[in-house]
Design a protein around this motif. Structure first.
Motif, PDB file in Angstrom:
ATOM      1  N   GLN A 191     -52.322  79.981  21.671  1.00  0.00           N
ATOM      2  CA  GLN A 191     -51.419  78.896  22.041  1.00  0.00           C
ATOM      3  C   GLN A 191     -50.034  79.471  22.351  1.00  0.00           C
ATOM      4  O   GLN A 191     -49.325  79.895  21.430  1.00  0.00           O
ATOM      5  CB  GLN A 191     -51.318  77.867  20.907  1.00  0.00           C
ATOM      6  N   PRO A 192     -49.648  79.558  23.638  1.00  0.00           N
ATOM      7  CA  PRO A 192     -48.327  80.116  23.960  1.00  0.00           C
ATOM      8  C   PRO A 192     -47.219  79.253  23.365  1.00  0.00           C
ATOM      9  O   PRO A 192     -47.404  78.059  23.124  1.00  0.00           O
ATOM     10  CB  PRO A 192     -48.266  80.080  25.490  1.00  0.00           C
ATOM     11  N   ASP A 193     -46.082  79.858  23.134  1.00  0.00           N
ATOM     12  CA  ASP A 193     -44.919  79.121  22.658  1.00  0.00           C
ATOM     13  C   ASP A 193     -43.748  79.339  23.617  1.00  0.00           C
ATOM     14  O   ASP A 193     -43.870  80.024  24.635  1.00  0.00           O
ATOM     15  CB  ASP A 193     -44.549  79.532  21.231  1.00  0.00           C
ATOM     16  N   SER A 194     -42.583  78.760  23.283  1.00  0.00           N
ATOM     17  CA  SER A 194     -41.418  78.837  24.172  1.00  0.00           C
ATOM     18  C   SER A 194     -40.909  80.264  24.326  1.00  0.00           C
ATOM     19  O   SER A 194     -40.341  80.623  25.362  1.00  0.00           O
ATOM     20  CB  SER A 194     -40.306  77.927  23.648  1.00  0.00           C
ATOM     21  N   LEU A 195     -41.135  81.105  23.314  1.00  0.00           N
ATOM     22  CA  LEU A 195     -40.699  82.508  23.426  1.00  0.00           C
ATOM     23  C   LEU A 195     -41.473  83.231  24.510  1.00  0.00           C
ATOM     24  O   LEU A 195     -40.917  84.026  25.277  1.00  0.00           O
ATOM     25  CB  LEU A 195     -40.865  83.221  22.080  1.00  0.00           C
ATOM     26  N   ASN A 196     -42.804  82.967  24.563  1.00  0.00           N
ATOM     27  CA  ASN A 196     -43.615  83.598  25.614  1.00  0.00           C
ATOM     28  C   ASN A 196     -43.167  83.147  26.999  1.00  0.00           C
ATOM     29  O   ASN A 196     -42.993  83.969  27.913  1.00  0.00           O
ATOM     30  CB  ASN A 196     -45.095  83.246  25.423  1.00  0.00           C
ATOM     31  N   ILE A 197     -42.965  81.828  27.150  1.00  0.00           N
ATOM     32  CA  ILE A 197     -42.537  81.293  28.444  1.00  0.00           C
ATOM     33  C   ILE A 197     -41.169  81.847  28.831  1.00  0.00           C
ATOM     34  O   ILE A 197     -40.924  82.217  29.985  1.00  0.00           O
ATOM     35  CB  ILE A 197     -42.503  79.751  28.398  1.00  0.00           C
ATOM     36  N   HIS A 213     -37.735  84.962  32.384  1.00  0.00           N
ATOM     37  CA  HIS A 213     -36.664  85.952  32.515  1.00  0.00           C
ATOM     38  C   HIS A 213     -37.126  87.156  33.333  1.00  0.00           C
ATOM     39  O   HIS A 213     -36.387  87.660  34.187  1.00  0.00           O
ATOM     40  CB  HIS A 213     -36.204  86.409  31.126  1.00  0.00           C
ATOM     41  N   ALA A 214     -38.350  87.623  33.062  1.00  0.00           N
ATOM     42  CA  ALA A 214     -38.866  88.794  33.778  1.00  0.00           C
ATOM     43  C   ALA A 214     -39.068  88.488  35.260  1.00  0.00           C
ATOM     44  O   ALA A 214     -38.773  89.321  36.130  1.00  0.00           O
ATOM     45  CB  ALA A 214     -40.175  89.253  33.153  1.00  0.00           C
ATOM     46  N   LEU A 215     -39.584  87.289  35.571  1.00  0.00           N
ATOM     47  CA  LEU A 215     -39.765  86.907  36.975  1.00  0.00           C
ATOM     48  C   LEU A 215     -38.412  86.828  37.692  1.00  0.00           C
ATOM     49  O   LEU A 215     -38.277  87.259  38.850  1.00  0.00           O
ATOM     50  CB  LEU A 215     -40.483  85.560  37.065  1.00  0.00           C
ATOM     51  N   CYS A 216     -37.397  86.299  37.012  1.00  0.00           N
ATOM     52  CA  CYS A 216     -36.063  86.235  37.620  1.00  0.00           C
ATOM     53  C   CYS A 216     -35.474  87.625  37.820  1.00  0.00           C
ATOM     54  O   CYS A 216     -34.837  87.904  38.835  1.00  0.00           O
ATOM     55  CB  CYS A 216     -35.133  85.384  36.753  1.00  0.00           C
ATOM     56  N   ASP A 217     -35.720  88.513  36.836  1.00  0.00           N
ATOM     57  CA  ASP A 217     -35.238  89.891  36.979  1.00  0.00           C
ATOM     58  C   ASP A 217     -35.877  90.583  38.172  1.00  0.00           C
ATOM     59  O   ASP A 217     -35.285  91.483  38.774  1.00  0.00           O
ATOM     60  CB  ASP A 217     -35.522  90.693  35.699  1.00  0.00           C
ATOM     61  N   SER A 218     -37.110  90.179  38.514  1.00  0.00           N
ATOM     62  CA  SER A 218     -37.824  90.767  39.666  1.00  0.00           C
ATOM     63  C   SER A 218     -37.555  90.012  40.960  1.00  0.00           C
ATOM     64  O   SER A 218     -38.221  90.272  41.970  1.00  0.00           O
ATOM     65  CB  SER A 218     -39.331  90.770  39.377  1.00  0.00           C
ATOM     66  N   ASN A 219     -36.589  89.057  40.920  1.00  0.00           N
ATOM     67  CA  ASN A 219     -36.254  88.234  42.092  1.00  0.00           C
ATOM     68  C   ASN A 219     -37.438  87.403  42.584  1.00  0.00           C
ATOM     69  O   ASN A 219     -37.518  87.054  43.763  1.00  0.00           O
ATOM     70  CB  ASN A 219     -35.715  89.097  43.243  1.00  0.00           C
ATOM     71  N   ARG A 220     -38.328  87.066  41.671  1.00  0.00           N
ATOM     72  CA  ARG A 220     -39.468  86.206  42.008  1.00  0.00           C
ATOM     73  C   ARG A 220     -39.154  84.800  41.497  1.00  0.00           C
ATOM     74  O   ARG A 220     -39.793  84.266  40.590  1.00  0.00           O
ATOM     75  CB  ARG A 220     -40.747  86.778  41.399  1.00  0.00           C
ATOM     76  N   PHE A 221     -38.127  84.226  42.106  1.00  0.00           N
ATOM     77  CA  PHE A 221     -37.600  82.959  41.596  1.00  0.00           C
ATOM     78  C   PHE A 221     -38.557  81.796  41.843  1.00  0.00           C
ATOM     79  O   PHE A 221     -38.642  80.874  41.019  1.00  0.00           O
ATOM     80  CB  PHE A 221     -36.231  82.676  42.233  1.00  0.00           C
ATOM     81  N   ALA A 222     -39.260  81.819  42.967  1.00  0.00           N
ATOM     82  CA  ALA A 222     -40.205  80.723  43.243  1.00  0.00           C
ATOM     83  C   ALA A 222     -41.280  80.671  42.164  1.00  0.00           C
ATOM     84  O   ALA A 222     -41.642  79.586  41.669  1.00  0.00           O
ATOM     85  CB  ALA A 222     -40.827  80.908  44.623  1.00  0.00           C
ATOM     86  N   GLU A 223     -41.801  81.834  41.773  1.00  0.00           N
ATOM     87  CA  GLU A 223     -42.803  81.885  40.704  1.00  0.00           C
ATOM     88  C   GLU A 223     -42.207  81.433  39.382  1.00  0.00           C
ATOM     89  O   GLU A 223     -42.874  80.774  38.567  1.00  0.00           O
ATOM     90  CB  GLU A 223     -43.352  83.304  40.567  1.00  0.00           C
ATOM     91  N   ALA A 224     -40.940  81.798  39.150  1.00  0.00           N
ATOM     92  CA  ALA A 224     -40.280  81.400  37.906  1.00  0.00           C
ATOM     93  C   ALA A 224     -40.148  79.880  37.828  1.00  0.00           C
ATOM     94  O   ALA A 224     -40.411  79.271  36.772  1.00  0.00           O
ATOM     95  CB  ALA A 224     -38.900  82.053  37.821  1.00  0.00           C
ATOM     96  N   HIS A 225     -39.754  79.249  38.948  1.00  0.00           N
ATOM     97  CA  HIS A 225     -39.681  77.788  38.970  1.00  0.00           C
ATOM     98  C   HIS A 225     -41.058  77.168  38.692  1.00  0.00           C
ATOM     99  O   HIS A 225     -41.175  76.226  37.884  1.00  0.00           O
ATOM    100  CB  HIS A 225     -39.162  77.305  40.330  1.00  0.00           C
ATOM    101  N   SER A 255     -45.426  74.986  32.545  1.00  0.00           N
ATOM    102  CA  SER A 255     -45.281  74.920  31.082  1.00  0.00           C
ATOM    103  C   SER A 255     -44.899  73.498  30.646  1.00  0.00           C
ATOM    104  O   SER A 255     -45.351  73.017  29.602  1.00  0.00           O
ATOM    105  CB  SER A 255     -44.244  75.925  30.608  1.00  0.00           C
ATOM    106  N   LEU A 256     -44.067  72.835  31.466  1.00  0.00           N
ATOM    107  CA  LEU A 256     -43.670  71.468  31.126  1.00  0.00           C
ATOM    108  C   LEU A 256     -44.869  70.519  31.227  1.00  0.00           C
ATOM    109  O   LEU A 256     -45.061  69.644  30.370  1.00  0.00           O
ATOM    110  CB  LEU A 256     -42.558  70.991  32.063  1.00  0.00           C
ATOM    111  N   SER A 257     -45.675  70.697  32.288  1.00  0.00           N
ATOM    112  CA  SER A 257     -46.858  69.837  32.439  1.00  0.00           C
ATOM    113  C   SER A 257     -47.869  70.089  31.337  1.00  0.00           C
ATOM    114  O   SER A 257     -48.711  69.218  31.050  1.00  0.00           O
ATOM    115  CB  SER A 257     -47.511  70.068  33.809  1.00  0.00           C
ATOM    116  N   SER A 258     -47.814  71.254  30.701  1.00  0.00           N
ATOM    117  CA  SER A 258     -48.697  71.562  29.566  1.00  0.00           C
ATOM    118  C   SER A 258     -48.059  71.160  28.247  1.00  0.00           C
ATOM    119  O   SER A 258     -48.531  71.560  27.182  1.00  0.00           O
ATOM    120  CB  SER A 258     -49.013  73.062  29.547  1.00  0.00           C
ATOM    121  N   HIS A 259     -46.930  70.421  28.347  1.00  0.00           N
ATOM    122  CA  HIS A 259     -46.210  69.935  27.174  1.00  0.00           C
ATOM    123  C   HIS A 259     -45.684  71.092  26.312  1.00  0.00           C
ATOM    124  O   HIS A 259     -45.548  70.951  25.107  1.00  0.00           O
ATOM    125  CB  HIS A 259     -47.079  68.996  26.326  1.00  0.00           C
ATOM    126  N   LEU A 260     -45.424  72.196  26.977  1.00  0.00           N
ATOM    127  CA  LEU A 260     -44.809  73.333  26.293  1.00  0.00           C
ATOM    128  C   LEU A 260     -43.329  73.322  26.661  1.00  0.00           C
ATOM    129  O   LEU A 260     -42.916  73.886  27.674  1.00  0.00           O
ATOM    130  CB  LEU A 260     -45.473  74.646  26.741  1.00  0.00           C
TER     131      LEU A 260
END
Length: 577
Positions: free
Chosen positions: A81-87, A92-104, A110-115
């Protein structure tokens, strides 16, 4: 599919499931060696701290967000069960890699999974997503977040940044909508919020609504900062509507008179206004302000005048700046040393030396002492206009005020006189004055004098000064100064058509034990070549070698030109044949 690719055994979903950590997540040798350490370990899916740390390390230490995503997906298949730390680590890692679309998208999933992370983490993640500068995508994330977490309120910093990005994209309606939503959520706009939105309306040319927001600030108890005024002033000048601009300026003056506002903000706003007026060429408006001071007590008059002088000088309006000096004195203010220096320097540069000298005399009454550079520019300007009497008065004033560096003051004046190339008498007078005032000329003085005499083609005077130097009447020259002086005299003799005398002068130096350098010989060789004296040129070359000097590249280039000229002459003489 992922399990098949990784060749992992299928375990039933259970909280007690164990599976090997050695997945070979990466082909990188560093990752392989890292994971190899755990090959013999079996970690349960329920060991949340262990897997959270592994995901975090992949995202931060190893900067391999793809492996972190694969690991997380595999863990989820086995009941993790992932938590907010995993997300948070993944985004953060996706943003660091300039993969902002994937980050969004990952945040939305995660929100749709109620996380849903806590409020602080949500604000941190939104701040990272704002780096993408895709305000519509970030706004969609915020709206989804509010749907699942209605009590969440974005930070004022995130609101301000998102409003700014909408304004930058000229989506000012969206920015204003966000501005209203912000107030409805209980997040009170500050000066940055208002200034950002005002700037957005100015960008689309709606100056009227910008000023409505400006008025609304005061009603809401928000005081504008210097940037607010700067944005409004820039908007007024963009309109190029003088009548409308005057009306709006009146509103700004009224606001500046408000005693509740920070005086530093008022001063910065006034300075920005004057800079804009000068940049746009509204100099008459500057004079109107200088004469009436409509800002009242909102800005110190002394500061206002000083900044007008500075802005006008930067715009090259030095005569106009001197007019402001007159207004200052008329009202009983004392212009600063910096103001006098700026105007005098500017006037001399553009040829207004007479007015500069008048300001110099006026400033003396207030204890004005020019900086060394201003003194240099002033005496050079006066000498250029052949007003040596006033230049000498400036010199005498500096000598009386400065007990030290007197030789340096004389040297600056001498250089100014020598630049004119037509007043050897003044040069000699200064030398005599230095000796009478027990101010010993240094090597710079003598170098300046000799070079000046040579430019004036007064070679005899230059030789006389050199003789005095050699006889110890003045301070002894160093090697660099002496060779420079010799070069100046040789050039002077050559330019005066006294080539033979120049040669004799050099030979006499050699006979007296002085060794000329290669530059001195090259001057004579060059002149011989220009006169077509091939024999004499090679004779000088021989003398140079006798004294232990070898020809350099300049020497050979000069001689090569001589041979080229000879060949051209022969061809031209034989051309009729």
């Amino acid at each position: 599919m992922i399990l098949t690719k990784l060749k992992l055994p299928l375990f039933p979903k259970s909280t007690t499931t164990f599976f090997p950590f050695a997945f070979h997540f990466s082909t990188s040798s560093s990752h392989l060696s890292h994971y190899h350490h755990h090959q013999q370990q079996l970690e349960p899916v329920t060991n949340k701290p262990f897997w959270t740390k592994k995901i975090h390390d992949l995202c931060t230490k190893h900067r391999n967000v793809d492996e972190a995503l694969r690991l997380l997906d595999t863990l989820c298949l086995h009941g993790y069960q992932p938590d907010s730390l995993n997300i948070s680590s993944i985004i953060h890692a996706l943003c660091d890699s300039n993969r902002f679309a994937e980050a969004h998208n990952r945040f939305l999933l995660s929100l749709s999974s109620h996380l849903i992370p806590d409020e602080r983490t949500c604000n941190v993640l939104i701040a990272r997503l704002l780096h993408s500068k895709t305000p519509h995508s970030t706004f969609d994330v915020i709206r989804s977040l509010l749907k699942f977490k209605p009590e969440f309120v974005p930070s004022i910093t995130n609101f301000n940044r998102l409003i700014d990005q909408f304004c930058t994209d000229l989506s000012v309606n969206m920015a204003h909508r966000l501005f209203l939503d912000m107030k409805n959520m209980g997040q009170f706009p500050n000066a940055v919020t208002y200034t950002t939105l005002i700037n957005g309306y100015i960008r689309i040319g709606d100056l009227g609504f910008a000023f409505k927001l400006f008025d609304e600030m005061r009603d809401c108890g928000v005081f504008p900062n210097s940037l607010t005024y700067s944005v409004l002033i820039r908007g007024v000048f963009r309109k190029r509507d003088v009548a409308y601009g005057v009306e709006l300026m009146g509103k700004l003056w009224e606001r500046m008179k408000d005693e509740k506002e920070d005086p530093a903000v008022k001063a910065a706003a006034f300075a920005n206004l004057i800079d804009c007026l000068c940049r746009e060429g509204y100099f008459n408006e500057v004079f109107r302000i200088a004469e009436s001071m409509p800002q009242g007590k909102g800005v110190s008059e002394e500061f206002a005048y000083s900044h007008m002088i500075d802005s006008l000088c930067k715009a090259g309006r030095n005569h106009a700046a001197s007019r402001v000096i007159y207004l200052m004195r008329k009202k009983g203010f004392v212009p600063s040393l910096l103001s006098y220096n700026c105007i005098i320097h500017g006037l001399c540069t553009e040829g207004g030396c007479m007015r500069a000298y008048q300001l110099f005399e006026e400033g003396i009454d207030f204890g004005y002492l020019p900086s060394e550079y201003t003194y240099k520019v002033l005496v050079e300007g006066l000498c250029r206009e052949s007003d040596f009497q006033k230049a000498r008065q400036v010199l005498d004033f500096m000598l009386n005020k400065k007990a030290t560096d007197r030789t340096r003051i004389y040297n600056i004046y001498l250089r100014a006189v020598c630049l004119m190339n037509d007043n050897p008498t003044e040069v000699l007078n200064i030398l005599v004055s230095m000796l009478q005032n027990q101010c010993q000329p240094d090597v710079i003085t003598l170098n300046t004098v000799i070079n000046g005499f040579c430019k004036m083609r007064r070679i005899e005077e230059a030789l006389k000064v050199l003789s005095d130097m050699m006889n110890g009447k003045f301070s002894a020259p160093d090697v660099v100064t002496f060779t420079t002086v010799v070069s100046a005299i040789l050039k002077g003799l050559c330019h005066a058509g006294k080539f033979n005398q120049a040669c004799h002068f050099l030979y006499e130096l050699v006979d007296s034990g002085v060794t000329p350098n290669i530059v001195n010989y090259n001057i004579l060789i060059d002149k011989a070549c220009k006169l077509g004296l091939k024999k004499e040129a090679y004779q000088i070359l021989g003398e140079m070698r006798k004294n232990g000097l070898e020809p350099d590249a300049v020497t050979w280039r000069i001689l090569d030109k001589l041979h080229c000229n000879v060949r051209k002459k022969i061809v031209s003489e034989d051309s009729p044949l």
